[in-house]
Scaffold this motif. Structure first.
Motif, PDB file in Angstrom:
ATOM      1  N   ALA A   1       0.827  -1.210   0.000  1.00 38.35           N
ATOM      2  CA  ALA A   1       0.000   0.000   0.000  1.00 38.35           C
ATOM      3  C   ALA A   1       0.859   1.257   0.000  1.00 38.35           C
ATOM      4  O   ALA A   1       0.520   2.253  -0.655  1.00 38.35           O
ATOM      5  N   ALA A   2       1.973   1.233   0.727  1.00 39.21           N
ATOM      6  CA  ALA A   2       2.860   2.397   0.756  1.00 39.21           C
ATOM      7  C   ALA A   2       3.477   2.659  -0.613  1.00 39.21           C
ATOM      8  O   ALA A   2       3.573   3.810  -1.058  1.00 39.21           O
ATOM      9  N   VAL A   3       3.906   1.594  -1.291  1.00 43.54           N
ATOM     10  CA  VAL A   3       4.453   1.756  -2.643  1.00 43.54           C
ATOM     11  C   VAL A   3       3.379   2.288  -3.590  1.00 43.54           C
ATOM     12  O   VAL A   3       3.630   3.184  -4.405  1.00 43.54           O
ATOM     13  N   ALA A   4       2.174   1.752  -3.468  1.00 39.12           N
ATOM     14  CA  ALA A   4       1.071   2.204  -4.318  1.00 39.12           C
ATOM     15  C   ALA A   4       0.728   3.661  -4.058  1.00 39.12           C
ATOM     16  O   ALA A   4       0.549   4.458  -4.994  1.00 39.12           O
ATOM     17  N   ALA A   5       0.629   4.048  -2.786  1.00 37.44           N
ATOM     18  CA  ALA A   5       0.289   5.425  -2.438  1.00 37.44           C
ATOM     19  C   ALA A   5       1.338   6.400  -2.941  1.00 37.44           C
ATOM     20  O   ALA A   5       1.017   7.508  -3.410  1.00 37.44           O
ATOM     21  N   THR A   6       2.602   6.001  -2.863  1.00 41.22           N
ATOM     22  CA  THR A   6       3.687   6.866  -3.320  1.00 41.22           C
ATOM     23  C   THR A   6       3.636   7.058  -4.833  1.00 41.22           C
ATOM     24  O   THR A   6       3.843   8.167  -5.339  1.00 41.22           O
ATOM     25  N   ALA A   7       3.339   5.988  -5.550  1.00 46.73           N
ATOM     26  CA  ALA A   7       3.212   6.102  -7.004  1.00 46.73           C
ATOM     27  C   ALA A   7       2.021   6.968  -7.388  1.00 46.73           C
ATOM     28  O   ALA A   7       2.102   7.798  -8.302  1.00 46.73           O
ATOM     29  N   LEU A   8       0.906   6.795  -6.693  1.00 49.03           N
ATOM     30  CA  LEU A   8      -0.277   7.620  -6.969  1.00 49.03           C
ATOM     31  C   LEU A   8       0.009   9.092  -6.701  1.00 49.03           C
ATOM     32  O   LEU A   8      -0.438   9.975  -7.450  1.00 49.03           O
ATOM     33  N   ALA A   9       0.741   9.373  -5.624  1.00 51.01           N
ATOM     34  CA  ALA A   9       1.070  10.757  -5.285  1.00 51.01           C
ATOM     35  C   ALA A   9       1.925  11.410  -6.368  1.00 51.01           C
ATOM     36  O   ALA A   9       1.895  12.639  -6.533  1.00 51.01           O
TER      37      ALA A   9
ATOM     38  N   ALA B   1      21.928  -9.148   2.636  1.00 52.83           N
ATOM     39  CA  ALA B   1      21.098  -9.222   1.429  1.00 52.83           C
ATOM     40  C   ALA B   1      21.913  -8.961   0.166  1.00 52.83           C
ATOM     41  O   ALA B   1      21.543  -9.429  -0.915  1.00 52.83           O
ATOM     42  N   GLY B   2      22.991  -8.205   0.298  1.00 54.66           N
ATOM     43  CA  GLY B   2      23.724  -7.789  -0.897  1.00 54.66           C
ATOM     44  C   GLY B   2      22.897  -6.869  -1.772  1.00 54.66           C
ATOM     45  O   GLY B   2      23.055  -6.824  -2.988  1.00 54.66           O
ATOM     46  N   ALA B   3      21.994  -6.140  -1.131  1.00 48.45           N
ATOM     47  CA  ALA B   3      21.076  -5.239  -1.842  1.00 48.45           C
ATOM     48  C   ALA B   3      20.713  -4.110  -0.888  1.00 48.45           C
ATOM     49  O   ALA B   3      20.821  -4.250   0.331  1.00 48.45           O
ATOM     50  N   PRO B   4      20.276  -2.979  -1.419  1.00 51.08           N
ATOM     51  CA  PRO B   4      20.031  -1.822  -0.556  1.00 51.08           C
ATOM     52  C   PRO B   4      18.795  -1.954   0.319  1.00 51.08           C
ATOM     53  O   PRO B   4      17.851  -2.684   0.001  1.00 51.08           O
ATOM     54  N   LEU B   5      18.826  -1.236   1.425  1.00 50.89           N
ATOM     55  CA  LEU B   5      17.644  -1.060   2.257  1.00 50.89           C
ATOM     56  C   LEU B   5      16.845   0.079   1.639  1.00 50.89           C
ATOM     57  O   LEU B   5      17.360   1.181   1.430  1.00 50.89           O
ATOM     58  N   LEU B   6      15.587  -0.189   1.325  1.00 51.77           N
ATOM     59  CA  LEU B   6      14.783   0.761   0.549  1.00 51.77           C
ATOM     60  C   LEU B   6      13.669   1.426   1.357  1.00 51.77           C
ATOM     61  O   LEU B   6      12.762   2.011   0.776  1.00 51.77           O
ATOM     62  N   GLY B   7      13.780   1.356   2.681  1.00 52.87           N
ATOM     63  CA  GLY B   7      12.808   2.074   3.488  1.00 52.87           C
ATOM     64  C   GLY B   7      12.389   1.303   4.709  1.00 52.87           C
ATOM     65  O   GLY B   7      12.814   0.162   4.949  1.00 52.87           O
ATOM     66  N   ALA B   8      11.550   1.956   5.518  1.00 58.60           N
ATOM     67  CA  ALA B   8      11.035   1.359   6.738  1.00 58.60           C
ATOM     68  C   ALA B   8       9.641   1.917   6.981  1.00 58.60           C
ATOM     69  O   ALA B   8       9.476   3.128   7.144  1.00 58.60           O
TER      70      ALA B   8
ATOM     71  N   TRP C   1       8.515   7.114   3.834  1.00 60.93           N
ATOM     72  CA  TRP C   1       8.932   5.805   4.340  1.00 60.93           C
ATOM     73  C   TRP C   1       9.735   5.021   3.309  1.00 60.93           C
ATOM     74  O   TRP C   1      10.312   3.976   3.640  1.00 60.93           O
ATOM     75  N   LEU C   2       9.761   5.482   2.071  1.00 59.85           N
ATOM     76  CA  LEU C   2      10.364   4.733   0.963  1.00 59.85           C
ATOM     77  C   LEU C   2      11.525   5.492   0.341  1.00 59.85           C
ATOM     78  O   LEU C   2      11.478   6.724   0.214  1.00 59.85           O
ATOM     79  N   ALA C   3      12.530   4.751  -0.081  1.00 58.81           N
ATOM     80  CA  ALA C   3      13.700   5.340  -0.736  1.00 58.81           C
ATOM     81  C   ALA C   3      13.353   5.816  -2.145  1.00 58.81           C
ATOM     82  O   ALA C   3      12.334   5.408  -2.728  1.00 58.81           O
ATOM     83  N   PRO C   4      14.214   6.659  -2.733  1.00 60.00           N
ATOM     84  CA  PRO C   4      13.956   7.158  -4.096  1.00 60.00           C
ATOM     85  C   PRO C   4      13.742   6.057  -5.128  1.00 60.00           C
ATOM     86  O   PRO C   4      12.974   6.239  -6.070  1.00 60.00           O
ATOM     87  N   ARG C   5      14.377   4.893  -4.961  1.00 63.09           N
ATOM     88  CA  ARG C   5      14.174   3.780  -5.907  1.00 63.09           C
ATOM     89  C   ARG C   5      12.704   3.393  -5.980  1.00 63.09           C
ATOM     90  O   ARG C   5      12.215   2.916  -7.010  1.00 63.09           O
TER      91      ARG C   5
END
Length: 238
Positions: free
Chosen positions: A20-28, A191-198, A218-222
């Motif tokens: 939901a957070a990813v979706a809300a950020t994209a909608l914004a 993980a060998g990958a970035p932390l993209l938020g909390a 709550w989410l990184a620029p990626r």
């Protein structure tokens, strides 16, 4: 990214709220969003599922379930016990690809972890991600035990040649303990990958308007947000 596959290191790690957070950020950001839930388990026909919860929190997203099974079990088991047809990875990929022709962003939310079985032939979300050639976001818990499950998931993603987008903490405690604070530094390493938020603990019970306002922070620029790992880590250093 046009299609993003979202999995967890297990169940109850905050995957739906993270979606939901990813979706809300994209909608914004003015993007159209679709949320695909291949298999919803443990929900009656008249109950709200995970995709419905994403829409409640995020706003005007298109939602699609491919199958719903009443018992709270792995999709393959739930389908078999209900004498219903299972979901196949190719069906997930086809549905996501169709949604991608009509939306800017398609989020595919799995059930539980990466290797939870959709069918008795062993089809999984990982197989659907491979067919889609889509990046995979892993939602992980903050505390003790997360390093092992996150590293195991990361190893499986790489063994299958999948694009590992990064790790998102599904529920960051209001009062983080020592393990949670240390894991901020350790999770990207294992993980060998970035932390993209909390995603903050309790975000799922926020008023939807407040959820949508807060989600980009709550989410990184990626993932379209403004969250900064270095600043966040410094504020939570043990």
């Amino acid at each position: 990214m046009e299609i993003l596959v979202i999995t967890g290191t297990g169940t109850e790690v905050g995957k739906t709220i993270a979606t939901a957070a990813v979706a809300a950020t994209a909608l914004a950001a003015g993007r159209s969003v679709a949320v695909l839930k291949p298999a919803q388990t443990g929900v009656r026909p008249d109950e709200r599922g995970d995709a419905d919860e994403v829409a409640r929190l995020a706003g005007a997203v298109t939602t699609l379930e491919l199958a719903r099974y009443p018992e709270p079990l792995a999709p393959a088991t739930a389908a078999r016990r209900a004498s219903l047809a299972p979901v196949r990875p190719h069906e997930v990929a086809e549905a996501a690809a169709k949604l991608a022709t009509e939306h800017d962003v398609v989020l595919v939310e799995g059930a539980g972890g990466l290797l939870v079985r959709f069918d008795d032939e062993g089809g999984t979300l990982a197989d659907a991600a491979r067919l889609l050639n889509a990046p995979v976001l892993v939602v992980a818990p903050a505390g003790l035990g997360t390093l092992n499950t996150t590293e195991l998931t990361a190893r499986e993603l790489r063994a299958r040649g999948l694009d590992f987008a990064g790790v998102l903490i599904g529920s960051w405690p209001n009062e983080p303990d020592l393990a949670s604070r240390c894991n901020l530094a350790d999770l990207p390493v294992v993980a060998g990958a970035p932390l993209l938020g909390a995603v903050p603990e309790g975000s799922g019970v926020l008023d939807p308007a407040d959820f949508r306002t807060g989600a980009p922070s709550w989410l990184a620029p990626r993932l379209g947000g403004s969250w900064n790992a270095a600043t966040f880590n410094a504020g939570c250093a043990p």
